[in-house]
Write an enzyme that holds these catalytic residues in place. Structure first.
Site, PDB file in Angstrom:
ATOM      1  CG  HIS A  81      -1.942   1.099   1.199  1.00 46.66           C
ATOM      2  ND1 HIS A  81      -3.275   0.867   1.437  1.00 46.66           N
ATOM      3  CD2 HIS A  81      -1.837   2.423   0.951  1.00 46.66           C
ATOM      4  CE1 HIS A  81      -3.946   2.002   1.352  1.00 46.66           C
ATOM      5  NE2 HIS A  81      -3.090   2.973   1.064  1.00 46.66           N
ATOM      6  CG  HIS A 124      -0.855   7.015  -1.128  1.00 45.77           C
ATOM      7  ND1 HIS A 124      -2.059   7.124  -1.800  1.00 45.77           N
ATOM      8  CD2 HIS A 124      -1.123   6.316   0.005  1.00 45.77           C
ATOM      9  CE1 HIS A 124      -3.013   6.536  -1.091  1.00 45.77           C
ATOM     10  NE2 HIS A 124      -2.471   6.032   0.013  1.00 45.77           N
ATOM     11  CG  LEU A 125       5.178   5.640  -5.616  1.00 45.21           C
ATOM     12  CD1 LEU A 125       5.606   4.785  -6.818  1.00 45.21           C
ATOM     13  CD2 LEU A 125       6.404   6.094  -4.832  1.00 45.21           C
ATOM     14  NE  ARG A 126       0.869  11.871  -2.008  1.00 44.67           N
ATOM     15  CZ  ARG A 126      -0.224  11.489  -1.384  1.00 44.67           C
ATOM     16  NH1 ARG A 126      -1.234  10.942  -2.043  1.00 44.67           N
ATOM     17  NH2 ARG A 126      -0.356  11.641  -0.087  1.00 44.67           N
ATOM     18  CG  ASN A 146      -4.936   8.465  -3.555  1.00 46.07           C
ATOM     19  OD1 ASN A 146      -3.860   7.955  -3.862  1.00 46.07           O
ATOM     20  ND2 ASN A 146      -5.127   9.064  -2.386  1.00 46.07           N
ATOM     21  CE  LYS A 190      -7.700   1.974  -1.122  1.00 49.15           C
ATOM     22  NZ  LYS A 190      -6.616   2.889  -0.792  1.00 49.15           N
ATOM     23  CG  HIS A 216     -10.006   4.430   2.722  1.00 42.85           C
ATOM     24  ND1 HIS A 216      -8.793   5.045   2.909  1.00 42.85           N
ATOM     25  CD2 HIS A 216     -10.816   4.908   3.692  1.00 42.85           C
ATOM     26  CE1 HIS A 216      -8.870   5.851   3.958  1.00 42.85           C
ATOM     27  NE2 HIS A 216     -10.105   5.801   4.443  1.00 42.85           N
ATOM     28  CG  HIS A 225      -5.411   2.011   5.713  1.00 38.49           C
ATOM     29  ND1 HIS A 225      -6.772   2.045   5.877  1.00 38.49           N
ATOM     30  CD2 HIS A 225      -5.171   2.663   4.554  1.00 38.49           C
ATOM     31  CE1 HIS A 225      -7.311   2.696   4.859  1.00 38.49           C
ATOM     32  NE2 HIS A 225      -6.359   3.075   4.046  1.00 38.49           N
ATOM     33  CG  ASP A 271      -1.970   4.569   3.860  1.00 33.96           C
ATOM     34  OD1 ASP A 271      -1.885   5.039   2.707  1.00 33.96           O
ATOM     35  OD2 ASP A 271      -2.903   4.852   4.631  1.00 33.96           O
ATOM     36  CG  HIS A 277       0.044  15.229   2.033  1.00 29.50           C
ATOM     37  ND1 HIS A 277      -0.893  15.459   1.057  1.00 29.50           N
ATOM     38  CD2 HIS A 277      -0.367  14.118   2.687  1.00 29.50           C
ATOM     39  CE1 HIS A 277      -1.847  14.533   1.123  1.00 29.50           C
ATOM     40  NE2 HIS A 277      -1.540  13.701   2.107  1.00 29.50           N
ATOM     41  CB  ALA A 335      -5.331  12.581   6.045  1.00 28.19           C
TER      42      ALA A 335
HETATM   43  O1  DOR Z   1      -3.861   9.349   5.426  1.00 29.80           O
HETATM   44  C1  DOR Z   1      -4.120   9.024   4.269  1.00 29.80           C
HETATM   45  N1  DOR Z   1      -3.518   9.618   3.217  1.00 29.80           N
HETATM   46  N2  DOR Z   1      -5.041   8.080   4.044  1.00 29.80           N
HETATM   47  C2  DOR Z   1      -5.464   7.796   2.810  1.00 29.80           C
HETATM   48  O2  DOR Z   1      -6.323   6.959   2.674  1.00 29.80           O
HETATM   49  C3  DOR Z   1      -4.959   8.527   1.629  1.00 29.80           C
HETATM   50  C4  DOR Z   1      -3.657   9.101   1.898  1.00 29.80           C
HETATM   51  C5  DOR Z   1      -3.209  10.134   0.874  1.00 29.80           C
HETATM   52  O3  DOR Z   1      -3.348   9.868  -0.331  1.00 29.80           O
HETATM   53  O4  DOR Z   1      -2.701  11.163   1.255  1.00 29.80           O
HETATM   54 ZN    ZN Z   2      -3.501   4.899   1.369  1.00 31.31          ZN
END
Ligand code: DOR
Ligand code: ZN
Length: 337
Positions: free
Chosen positions: A14, A16-18, A42, A98, A135, A170, A245, A249, A261
């Site tokens: 899990h 997130h690579l942006r 996402n 997802k 999620h 998660h 996860d 940011h 988040a």
């Molecule tokens: O804390 C989180 N950040 N939970 C998520 O489900 C998405 C993630 C994000 O993409 O920043």
């Molecule tokens: Zn996530």
């Protein structure tokens, strides 16, 4: 002599690579610890077609050193998504779809209000043998109750698509853990657990000065919930495996009045987990959690290669790759070699 810990090269189920410039640093950082990573869809716009899967995979592969990181691709389920799109995504190499409840977290406004909105896609996923990653938070419930409030929806999905393999992402509460435990017997339901939900609680987030680096969805929990997760993971419960996860940011956004988040844990996840497992006298259970059970659930070959950690104290920088680092400012006993 400092102890050395050698693990099969871990998988991150899990991540997130942006997009854009920051992707390069995040992908390279991830490759220092992990051989394969299930990349979350996402982005804006979302990864929701064969073409976007191909383009996103290519940009990840060109960001990391050749062969350093194998991205496992996923797509986002969108309302009204048809079977054709799902089969095309599978043909493009996606291993998972997802489910984001609409409005539950970062970039999820285009998610699903109910499983019925993606009924055709879910049936197609079941047919194609794709894994459904969920999620599991109901955004209509109060924030600390959202995970438990989503469990009836999980139950409906499991009942409606009996052959669909499902991962509750998660897990953070004892209630969710018990749900997975009760439904995991035939091997079609599993859950990922993050390092931050294993290591931190709401006290860490807001018991003193607010620590935006720890703000995430689902939120950090009580010590009782954290301890239930720890006990399950440290005892090697078969339906649990690791997903960071890791969700970076930009530091400026994390220091703003509206803190997004997401915990940037990829740089420290393995050393932090080594400390937890070692402290509990269960270092032997770490490789099953980070480098065996996830691949087995996804039907992937076991990891190739290895990674080494050394028992050597270090202080985690507050910022890494322009993001606030998980455990920034704290000292860890283990470091990546
Ligand atoms: O804390 C989180 N950040 N939970 C998520 O489900 C998405 C993630 C994000 O993409 O920043
Ligand atoms: Zn996530």
């Amino acid at each position: 002599m400092a102890r050395i810990l050698r693990l099969p090269r871990p998988d991150d189920f899990h991540l997130h690579l942006r997009q854009g410039e920051s992707l390069t640093a995040y992908a390279r950082r991830e490759a220092l610890s992990f051989g394969r990573a299930l990349v979350m869809p996402n982005t804006v716009p979302p990864i929701a077609s064969a073409a976007s899967i191909g383009a996103y995979r290519a940009s990840i592969l060109s960001a990391a050193a050749p062969g350093a990181l194998e991205p496992l691709m996923s797509f986002k389920l969108l309302p009204g998504m048809g079977a054709k799109t799902v089969f095309e995504c599978a043909a493009a190499g996606a291993v998972a779809g997802k489910y984001y409840p609409a409005g539950a977290t970062t970039n999820s406004a285009d998610g699903l209000a109910s499983p019925g909105q993606a009924a055709e896609a879910l049936a197609a996923m079941e047919e194609a043998g794709l894994v459904l990653c969920v999620h599991g938070e109901d955004p209509a419930a109060p924030v600390l109750e959202r995970e438990e409030a989503f469990l009836p929806t999980m139950d409906r999905i499991l009942g409606r698509y009996p052959k669909l393999k499902v991962v509750l992402e998660h897990v953070s509460t004892r209630a969710a853990l018990d749900f997975v435990r009760a439904n995991a017997r035939d091997g079609r339901l599993a859950a990922t657990v993050t390092a931050h939900h294993l290591l931190c609680t709401l006290e860490d987030l807001m018991g003193g000065p607010l620590r935006p680096a720890l703000h995430c969805k689902p939120p950090l929990r009580s010590a009782a919930d954290r301890d239930a997760l720890r006990e399950a993971v440290l005892s090697g419960e078969p339906f649990l495996f690791f997903g960071t996860d890791s969700a970076p940011h930009p530091a400026a956004a994390k220091k703003s009045a509206k803190v997004p988040a997401g915990v940037y844990s990829s740089p420290v996840a393995l050393p932090a987990l080594a400390g937890l497992f070692d402290g509990a006298g269960r270092l032997d259970a770490l490789s099953g959690f980070v480098a065996a059970r996830g691949a087995a659930f996804y039907g992937l070959p076991p990891p190739e290669g290895s990674v080494e950690l050394v028992e050597e104290e270090w202080e985690v920088p507050e910022e890494i790759d322009g993001a606030l680092a998980f455990l920034g400012g704290t000292r860890l006993r283990w470091r990546l070699k």
